[in-house]
Design a protein around this motif. Structure first.
Motif, PDB file in Angstrom:
ATOM      1  N   LEU A  53      62.282 -45.331  40.825  1.00 49.82           N
ATOM      2  CA  LEU A  53      61.058 -45.144  41.595  1.00 49.82           C
ATOM      3  C   LEU A  53      60.237 -46.421  41.513  1.00 49.82           C
ATOM      4  CD1 LEU A  53      60.406 -41.780  39.836  1.00 49.82           C
ATOM      5  CD2 LEU A  53      61.112 -42.016  42.217  1.00 49.82           C
ATOM      6  N   LEU A  54      59.225 -46.513  42.353  1.00 48.75           N
ATOM      7  CA  LEU A  54      58.323 -47.660  42.257  1.00 48.75           C
ATOM      8  C   LEU A  54      57.300 -47.372  41.183  1.00 48.75           C
ATOM      9  CD1 LEU A  54      57.537 -48.519  45.949  1.00 48.75           C
ATOM     10  CD2 LEU A  54      58.965 -49.750  44.350  1.00 48.75           C
ATOM     11  N   SER A  55      57.333 -48.115  40.103  1.00 50.28           N
ATOM     12  CA  SER A  55      56.504 -47.701  38.981  1.00 50.28           C
ATOM     13  C   SER A  55      55.246 -48.542  38.793  1.00 50.28           C
ATOM     14  CB  SER A  55      57.319 -47.711  37.697  1.00 50.28           C
ATOM     15  OG  SER A  55      57.796 -49.002  37.461  1.00 50.28           O
TER      16      SER A  55
ATOM     17  N   TYR B  92      52.845 -52.850  24.658  1.00 48.93           N
ATOM     18  CA  TYR B  92      53.928 -53.444  23.871  1.00 48.93           C
ATOM     19  C   TYR B  92      53.400 -54.232  22.680  1.00 48.93           C
ATOM     20  CZ  TYR B  92      57.575 -51.936  27.038  1.00 48.93           C
ATOM     21  OH  TYR B  92      58.437 -51.159  27.752  1.00 48.93           O
TER      22      TYR B  92
ATOM     23  N   LEU C 140      49.065 -42.084  24.451  1.00 49.38           N
ATOM     24  CA  LEU C 140      49.067 -41.919  25.903  1.00 49.38           C
ATOM     25  C   LEU C 140      48.271 -40.679  26.300  1.00 49.38           C
ATOM     26  CD1 LEU C 140      52.856 -42.718  26.585  1.00 49.38           C
ATOM     27  CD2 LEU C 140      50.917 -44.271  26.788  1.00 49.38           C
TER      28      LEU C 140
ATOM     29  N   ALA D  16      59.433 -37.173  32.302  1.00 53.42           N
ATOM     30  CA  ALA D  16      60.305 -38.274  32.723  1.00 53.42           C
ATOM     31  C   ALA D  16      61.772 -37.866  32.781  1.00 53.42           C
ATOM     32  CB  ALA D  16      60.136 -39.460  31.777  1.00 53.42           C
TER      33      ALA D  16
ATOM     34  N   GLU E  37      51.558 -39.594  39.160  1.00 57.75           N
ATOM     35  CA  GLU E  37      52.134 -40.703  38.381  1.00 57.75           C
ATOM     36  C   GLU E  37      53.604 -40.481  38.089  1.00 57.75           C
ATOM     37  OE1 GLU E  37      48.239 -42.282  35.914  1.00 57.75           O
ATOM     38  OE2 GLU E  37      49.930 -41.440  34.824  1.00 57.75           O
ATOM     39  N   ARG E  38      53.961 -39.222  37.947  1.00 56.28           N
ATOM     40  CA  ARG E  38      55.378 -38.907  37.713  1.00 56.28           C
ATOM     41  C   ARG E  38      56.193 -39.222  38.966  1.00 56.28           C
ATOM     42  NH1 ARG E  38      58.673 -34.099  38.779  1.00 56.28           N
ATOM     43  NH2 ARG E  38      60.344 -34.083  37.236  1.00 56.28           N
ATOM     44  N   ASP E  39      55.690 -38.786  40.123  1.00 57.85           N
ATOM     45  CA  ASP E  39      56.423 -39.042  41.367  1.00 57.85           C
ATOM     46  C   ASP E  39      56.570 -40.535  41.621  1.00 57.85           C
ATOM     47  OD1 ASP E  39      56.548 -36.337  41.646  1.00 57.85           O
ATOM     48  OD2 ASP E  39      54.991 -36.181  43.169  1.00 57.85           O
ATOM     49  N   LEU E  40      55.594 -41.307  41.169  1.00 56.18           N
ATOM     50  CA  LEU E  40      55.645 -42.751  41.373  1.00 56.18           C
ATOM     51  C   LEU E  40      56.511 -43.471  40.335  1.00 56.18           C
ATOM     52  CD1 LEU E  40      51.960 -43.637  42.260  1.00 56.18           C
ATOM     53  CD2 LEU E  40      53.923 -43.593  43.776  1.00 56.18           C
ATOM     54  N   GLY E  41      56.793 -42.806  39.222  1.00 57.17           N
ATOM     55  CA  GLY E  41      57.561 -43.470  38.173  1.00 57.17           C
ATOM     56  C   GLY E  41      56.701 -44.161  37.126  1.00 57.17           C
ATOM     57  N   VAL E  42      55.371 -44.013  37.239  1.00 55.61           N
ATOM     58  CA  VAL E  42      54.480 -44.627  36.244  1.00 55.61           C
ATOM     59  C   VAL E  42      54.696 -43.976  34.874  1.00 55.61           C
ATOM     60  CG1 VAL E  42      52.082 -45.014  35.581  1.00 55.61           C
ATOM     61  CG2 VAL E  42      52.753 -45.245  37.965  1.00 55.61           C
TER      62      VAL E  42
ATOM     63  N   TYR F  58      62.415 -51.740  31.242  1.00 57.94           N
ATOM     64  CA  TYR F  58      62.976 -50.737  32.138  1.00 57.94           C
ATOM     65  C   TYR F  58      62.280 -50.781  33.489  1.00 57.94           C
ATOM     66  CZ  TYR F  58      63.675 -45.887  33.880  1.00 57.94           C
ATOM     67  OH  TYR F  58      63.948 -44.780  34.643  1.00 57.94           O
TER      68      TYR F  58
ATOM     69  N   HIS G   9      57.388 -42.710  33.728  1.00 60.58           N
ATOM     70  CA  HIS G   9      58.635 -43.193  33.139  1.00 60.58           C
ATOM     71  C   HIS G   9      58.426 -44.523  32.429  1.00 60.58           C
ATOM     72  CE1 HIS G   9      59.578 -40.443  36.381  1.00 60.58           C
ATOM     73  NE2 HIS G   9      60.749 -40.216  35.840  1.00 60.58           N
ATOM     74  N   LYS G  10      57.638 -45.368  33.074  1.00 56.53           N
ATOM     75  CA  LYS G  10      57.383 -46.684  32.501  1.00 56.53           C
ATOM     76  C   LYS G  10      56.593 -46.557  31.194  1.00 56.53           C
ATOM     77  CE  LYS G  10      54.376 -49.220  34.472  1.00 56.53           C
ATOM     78  NZ  LYS G  10      53.758 -49.870  35.641  1.00 56.53           N
ATOM     79  N   LEU G  11      55.590 -45.697  31.208  1.00 55.97           N
ATOM     80  CA  LEU G  11      54.788 -45.510  29.996  1.00 55.97           C
ATOM     81  C   LEU G  11      55.651 -44.954  28.868  1.00 55.97           C
ATOM     82  CD1 LEU G  11      51.506 -43.938  31.445  1.00 55.97           C
ATOM     83  CD2 LEU G  11      51.906 -46.306  30.755  1.00 55.97           C
ATOM     84  N   LEU G  12      56.507 -43.993  29.206  1.00 57.32           N
ATOM     85  CA  LEU G  12      57.288 -43.336  28.159  1.00 57.32           C
ATOM     86  C   LEU G  12      58.434 -44.196  27.639  1.00 57.32           C
ATOM     87  CD1 LEU G  12      57.253 -39.714  29.557  1.00 57.32           C
ATOM     88  CD2 LEU G  12      56.331 -40.442  27.356  1.00 57.32           C
ATOM     89  N   ALA G  13      58.868 -45.179  28.430  1.00 54.28           N
ATOM     90  CA  ALA G  13      59.911 -46.078  27.937  1.00 54.28           C
ATOM     91  C   ALA G  13      59.306 -47.195  27.098  1.00 54.28           C
ATOM     92  CB  ALA G  13      60.707 -46.660  29.099  1.00 54.28           C
ATOM     93  N   SER G  14      57.983 -47.286  27.062  1.00 49.43           N
ATOM     94  CA  SER G  14      57.320 -48.309  26.242  1.00 49.43           C
ATOM     95  C   SER G  14      57.189 -47.788  24.810  1.00 49.43           C
ATOM     96  CB  SER G  14      55.935 -48.617  26.809  1.00 49.43           C
ATOM     97  OG  SER G  14      54.982 -47.688  26.307  1.00 49.43           O
TER      98      SER G  14
ATOM     99  N   SER H 251      62.397 -48.437  36.733  1.00 52.66           N
ATOM    100  CA  SER H 251      62.989 -47.179  37.166  1.00 52.66           C
ATOM    101  C   SER H 251      63.337 -47.236  38.641  1.00 52.66           C
ATOM    102  CB  SER H 251      62.039 -46.014  36.885  1.00 52.66           C
ATOM    103  OG  SER H 251      61.109 -45.893  37.932  1.00 52.66           O
TER     104      SER H 251
ATOM    105  N   LEU I 168      64.422 -41.733  27.561  1.00 52.98           N
ATOM    106  CA  LEU I 168      63.587 -40.799  28.329  1.00 52.98           C
ATOM    107  C   LEU I 168      64.198 -39.413  28.353  1.00 52.98           C
ATOM    108  CD1 LEU I 168      62.611 -43.000  31.407  1.00 52.98           C
ATOM    109  CD2 LEU I 168      61.254 -42.470  29.383  1.00 52.98           C
TER     110      LEU I 168
ATOM    111  N   THR J 295      67.360 -45.360  27.748  1.00 49.86           N
ATOM    112  CA  THR J 295      65.974 -45.795  27.584  1.00 49.86           C
ATOM    113  C   THR J 295      65.151 -44.744  26.835  1.00 49.86           C
ATOM    114  OG1 THR J 295      65.520 -44.913  29.783  1.00 49.86           O
ATOM    115  CG2 THR J 295      65.892 -47.271  29.634  1.00 49.86           C
TER     116      THR J 295
ATOM    117  N   ARG K 286      62.874 -48.559  22.022  1.00 47.73           N
ATOM    118  CA  ARG K 286      61.851 -48.837  23.047  1.00 47.73           C
ATOM    119  C   ARG K 286      61.242 -50.218  22.899  1.00 47.73           C
ATOM    120  NH1 ARG K 286      59.453 -43.366  21.653  1.00 47.73           N
ATOM    121  NH2 ARG K 286      60.977 -42.007  22.632  1.00 47.73           N
TER     122      ARG K 286
END
Ligand SMILES: Nc1ncnc2c1ncn2[C@@H]1O[C@H](COP(=O)(O)OP(=O)(O)OP(=O)(O)O)[C@@H](O)[C@H]1O
Ligand SMILES: [Mg+2]
Lengths: 256, 271
Positions: free
Chosen positions: B91-93, B111, A103, A255, A84-89, B87, A91-96, B89, B59, B57, B82
């Motif tokens: 990468l493809l998230s 959210y 989490l 992230a 999930e880290r390599d995919l950026g998932v 955001y 990052h998305k969770l942690l920016a929420s 990123s 992070l 952001t 937040r």
């Protein structure tokens, strides 16, 4: 509190959707307990080399094998997190605005549900093998609760390792390095009192030992919990809390 | 506390700095982005664009300096920040093993969108991004352009004040890219969203962005409106000339192997 439940439930929900959508991993994880119980358990039962009191050897190791499959399936949660880290998932969770604890706890709880599947598998194999299982609803319920807690412990432990090593290759190495010793330095396939002193010492610091101890009393007719259910539960709860605390600190570093 | 109209800028940084060991990836940068502006951050690989976005952001914590986003301090009130940002990123998230709808529902819950509004908002976002027909397909069957649009849908679902987009159009064909631009302009028009976008695409910088900052080795080498930057360099200067002049020559591969590899992988998955 309401927010925490909502956020954790959202994480659990997506994990369960993924699990149901792709059950191949669950099926492949079911192979191992079959081997251990049908091959290893039966052969060693013939040898009669290990004194397991009034329990048959097969009955003795059944809870140990359940705990093992809980351990092995939970420990690879870290791989999923690195993915999930390599995919950026991540990052998305942690920016929420979701709380970090939601989490991490959501992941642990999802691992708990995964563990329940292992429990079903081991119960089925054990029934086929005529292991004398306790089938009262309350006992089964307590087994499932312990399995969930145990899964949550090892999944969170795995998450912490993932946060430290951060790459799949390193995680695979460490994962192998940790799971086998955790398993052998426990009361899964031999009782504590036949271990040499140093090993017993390690086994008593191993949370897996407490999971197995509780399961042995709860699953098997005539089985007993050496430490007592309250001690087992307390040790596991404290371990889980400490691990959660560490994981909440480390998870955001994924992230960076 | 800043006494002079703290809420005038959607993004305001002051000597924002981040070090990784001996490397100063972001070096005392000063940015001010007014509400409703589309602001472009340019720079060669490894210039520090993603690091700026990660700090804004929440992070990544800054080594020194400070910043506010939507009027909130990124260090003291990360939770407030937040809640007000979206955001996407580099990468493809989006999660390939979930459907587009499931990805959006996860965002909606994280959210805290009220249950009563959730499905309506998700349907609107899917419509807006042209994904309504594919909502219940697994994301791993989406094209690159669809994945990027889904990510935008996720990032805008809660109507953030500021959108941070790290190379949102990398690897997209011209049609898909124009579609992303149109949607961003719509978001600004309808909700007054502020957008901070990083890009290597000079057409994007020129036509989409109101203002640009070019980073070179962690420092802002120039800031201004695209047309101004061109004019300053000479009457017939193109954006490519501007970039070459301020970003330290050609787009050289000064990023680490990992960064370059990740960018490639993103582009590959999108292509
Ligand atoms: N987590 C990290 N640890 C160590 N160094 C890092 C880390 N993240 C970034 N860097 C380094 O900081 C510098 C700036 O990286 P950054 O990702 O911000 O560049 P960028 O402008 O986004 O580049 P690109 O166009 O390739 O995406 C690079 O030299 C990079 O190697
Ligand atoms: Mg970048």
């Amino acid at each position: 509190m309401k927010r925490f439940i909502r956020e954790s439930a959202a994480i659990v929900e997506v994990e369960l959707i993924k699990l149901i959508r792709d059950p191949t991993e669950l099926v492949s994880r079911a192979v191992q307990p079959v081997l251990w119980l049908v091959v290893f358990g039966q052969v060693l039962a013939q040898v009669r080399g290990i004194h397991t009191g009034q329990l048959s050897y097969l009955a003795f190791i059944t809870p140990g094998i359940l705990a093992q499959s809980v351990l092995f399936s939970a420990i690879f949660y870290g791989i999923a997190v690195i993915w999930e880290r390599d995919l950026g998932v991540v990052h998305k969770l942690l920016a929420s605005p979701a709380h970090r604890l939601s989490l991490v706890f959501g992941k642990a709880l999802a691992a708990g549900f995964r563990g329940l599947v292992q429990a079903v598998v081991v119960y089925l194999i054990a029934l086929v093998m005529h292991v004398s299982l306790r089938l009262e609803p309350l006992a089964i319920f307590a087994v499932l609760a312990n399995v969930m807690l145990g899964s949550a412990i090892f999944a969170t432990f795995s998450l912490i390792i993932a946060c430290i090593v951060k790459t799949r290759e390193r995680f695979m190495g460490i994962g192998q390095l940790l799971t086998m010793p955790l398993f052998f330095a426990s009361n899964a396939i031999y009782p504590l009192d036949i271990m040499p002193g140093w090993l017993r010492f390690i086994a008593q610091a191993n949370p897996l030992t407490y999971l197995i101890d509780a399961l042995r009393g709860l699953m098997i007719i005539g089985g007993e919990s050496v430490h007592g259910y309250a001690v087992d539960f307390a040790v596991m709860s404290v371990t889980f809390t400490v691990l959660l605390f560490i994981a909440v600190r480390l998870y955001p570093t994924l992230a960076e | 506390m800043d006494t002079a109209a703290p809420d005038k800028f959607a993004i305001e940084t002051s000597a924002l700095t981040r070090q990784f060991g001996h490397l100063t990836a972001v070096d005392h940068i000063e940015l001010r982005v007014p509400y409703g502006e589309i602001f472009g951050l340019l720079g060669a690989n490894g210039a520090g664009k993603s690091t700026v976005i990660k700090m804004l952001t929440t992070l990544l914590s800054p080594s020194s300096g400070s910043a506010t986003v939507g009027g909130f301090d990124i260090i003291k009130s990360p939770g407030d920040v937040r809640r007000r940002i979206g955001y996407v990123s580099q990468l493809l998230s989006a999660d390939g093993t979930l459907t587009g709808y499931e990805n959006l529902r996860l965002s909606a819950k994280l959210y805290g969108l009220p249950r009563a509004e959730r499905n309506g908002r998700i349907a609107d976002a899917l419509d807006f991004m042209g994904l309504a027909d594919s909502a219940h397909k697994l994301v791993r069957t989406y094209s690159g352009g669809m994945v990027r649009r889904l990510e935008l849908a996720q990032a805008m679902l809660h109507r953030p004040t500021v959108l941070f987009l790290d190379e949102p159009t990398i690897g997209l064909d011209p049609v898909a890219r124009h579609m992303v631009w149109d949607r961003l302009l719509d978001l600004r028009r309808d909700y007054g969203m502020t957008v901070l976008i990083t890009t290597h695409d000079m057409e994007e910088a020129e036509t989409l962005c109101d203002k640009l900052a070019i980073l070179h080795r962690g420092r802002v080498s120039v800031q201004g409106k695209p047309a101004e930057l061109r004019r300053e360099l000479g009457t017939d200067a193109t954006m490519d000339d501007v970039f070459a002049h301020y970003a330290g020559g050609l787009i050289h591969e000064s990023g680490t192997f990992r960064e370059v590899e990740q960018t490639r992988r993103t582009a590959h998955r999108l292509g």
